[in-house]
Design an enzyme around this catalytic site. Structure first.
Site, PDB file in Angstrom:
ATOM      1  N   TYR A  93      62.522  33.479  -5.373  1.00 34.34           N
ATOM      2  CA  TYR A  93      62.810  34.833  -5.831  1.00 34.34           C
ATOM      3  C   TYR A  93      61.511  35.622  -5.932  1.00 34.34           C
ATOM      4  CZ  TYR A  93      63.939  38.757  -8.831  1.00 34.34           C
ATOM      5  OH  TYR A  93      64.076  40.024  -9.323  1.00 34.34           O
ATOM      6  N   GLU A 137      63.687  43.851  -4.662  1.00 28.23           N
ATOM      7  CA  GLU A 137      63.959  42.439  -4.910  1.00 28.23           C
ATOM      8  C   GLU A 137      64.211  41.717  -3.601  1.00 28.23           C
ATOM      9  OE1 GLU A 137      66.501  41.251  -8.613  1.00 28.23           O
ATOM     10  OE2 GLU A 137      67.746  40.966  -6.858  1.00 28.23           O
TER      11      GLU A 137
END
Ligand code: GDP
Ligand code: MN
Length: 384
Positions: free
Chosen positions: A101, A189
């Protein structure tokens, strides 16, 4: 304003972040064509403005072009997390060795950007933060300097990456920050940021949200932004250059200036009434904005039975009275509706008198000079 995955990935690519080969399609046939031209197994990904598509069945692997067509036909038009699927991204399937991530957002507490990374990707970062906070590393970024390469490297090292992975991830983090800053994003993101079996690092997903307040710096998004506002009246508000938020009550209220509008909502509520919206026509009123504001409320009243009364609260310190009165009158001429309009018109002299003279003989308007009386009357009317 949120971007679709494919839009985010186009921008990723401009900033040097590796993305899978992919083609945007709108039909099953196009999906098959896309799979043929990609020439290997593909993933078919629904394009909607929210995450969690994987779990919801909006992302499927297709082994053959025929598969891709069938899957595309199934997913297109589907309702996923409240969004209708209108287009799909057909992408080469990655052979995933590892999912990480990487994200950058604004840290409200410190008022600066924060970069967050985790070796546990592919799941919601909020979940990781709750269950395995030790798996997450983050750093506050000084917007004057951006993220310096040694900071990026140190951060990535904290989640256990070494060698090529360390180099690739810290480079992608710097690129992601450049993108974040250039686009005035609120959030960017990459989840998951994938390491493939061949050891390449690729952004398998993208989420980008641009700060609406900066859209004037990005005129290429202006039309898109308006189209993407889901509430019809809020969309009208943006088109008309006024600040509108839809609410559930039956008194459609407008004032000039956000502070006055907020206070008006409070007073209406405290008096037992229920506002149908927040509408701030803005300071230094123009005829245009006045007309757009009143027009918006009249259209809403026409479309929605529950609106019992329209309450206009105008305070003129710098707003020219002719513009105010003409704006109101023009809107009333254009949009026919029976809903009563209470107008509390106040201001310094000679503004107040002038506006009052212009509005006095307008049939549909009930003029008030007392704020209390005007609000009380509106609440009373809404009860019937
Ligand atoms: P989201 O669920 O809306 O966040 O959509 P993602 O694009 O993140 O996809 C969800 C999950 O699907 C990922 O975490 C991966 O596990 C899987 N996935 C997405 N793209 C690929 C791919 O190219 N290959 C493989 N094997 N899995 C993928
Ligand atoms: Mn994702």
């Amino acid at each position: 304003m949120k971007l679709y995955e494919y839009e985010g990935k186009e921008i990723f690519s401009k900033f040097g972040i590796p993305i899978p080969q992919g083609i945007l399609v709108n039909t099953g046939k196009e999906a098959r064509q896309a799979a043929i031209s990609i020439g290997k197994e593909v993933v078919v990904k629904s394009q909607i403005l929210t995450g969690g598509r994987g779990k919801a069945g909006g992302i499927k692997v297709a082994k053959t072009p025929e598969d891709a067509e069938k899957i595309a036909q199934d997913i297109l038009g589907m309702e996923l997390q409240g969004y209708k699927v209108g287009s799909l991204l057909v992408e080469e399937k990655l052979d995933i060795a590892n999912e990480m991530y990487m994200g950058i957002t604004v840290d409200d507490k410190n008022g600066v950007p924060i970069a967050i990374i985790s070796a546990k990707g592919g799941v919601e970062i909020e979940e990781v933060a709750q269950e395995n906070p030790e798996e997450i590393a983050s750093i506050l970024i000084d917007p004057l300097y951006g993220i310096r390469s040694y900071e990026a490297i140190n951060l990535v090292r904290q989640i256990g990456l070494t060698k090529e992975a360390l180099t690739s991830a810290s480079k992608i983090l710097s690129q992601l920050y450049d993108l974040f800053a250039s686009y005035d994003a609120r959030m960017v993101e990459i989840n998951p940021l994938v390491i493939t079996n061949e050891g390449k690092m690729v952004a398998a997903d993208s989420r980008c949200e641009i700060d609406d307040n900066s859209l004037f710096k990005h005129p290429e998004f202006k039309d898109l932004h308006i189209q993407r506002i889901e509430n019809l009246w809020e969309r009208e508000g943006v088109k008309g250059g006024v600040n509108y938020v839809d609410l559930e009550g039956n008194i459609a209220v407008m004032a000039n200036g956000a502070g006055l509008t907020m206070s008006l909502l409070d007073v209406v509520k405290a008096g037992g009434g229920s506002p149908a919206c927040f509408l701030d026509a803005g300071g230094g009123l123009s005829r245009e904005r006045m007309k757009n504001s009143v027009g918006l409320l009249l259209k809403k009243a026409r479309a929605e039975q529950r609106i019992k009364v329209i309450l206009l609260m105008v305070r003129m310190m710098i707003s020219p009275p002719d513009a105010v009165a003409e704006g109101i009158i023009e809107a009333i001429k254009e949009v026919e509706v029976e809903t009563p309009i209470i107008a509390v018109i106040r201001g310094r002299e000679p503004y107040e008198t002038r506006a009052r003279v212009l509005l006095k003989n307008v049939e549909k308007i009930i003029l008030y000079s007392s704020v209390e009386d005007g609000i009380r009357e509106a609440i009373e009317m809404a009860k019937e």
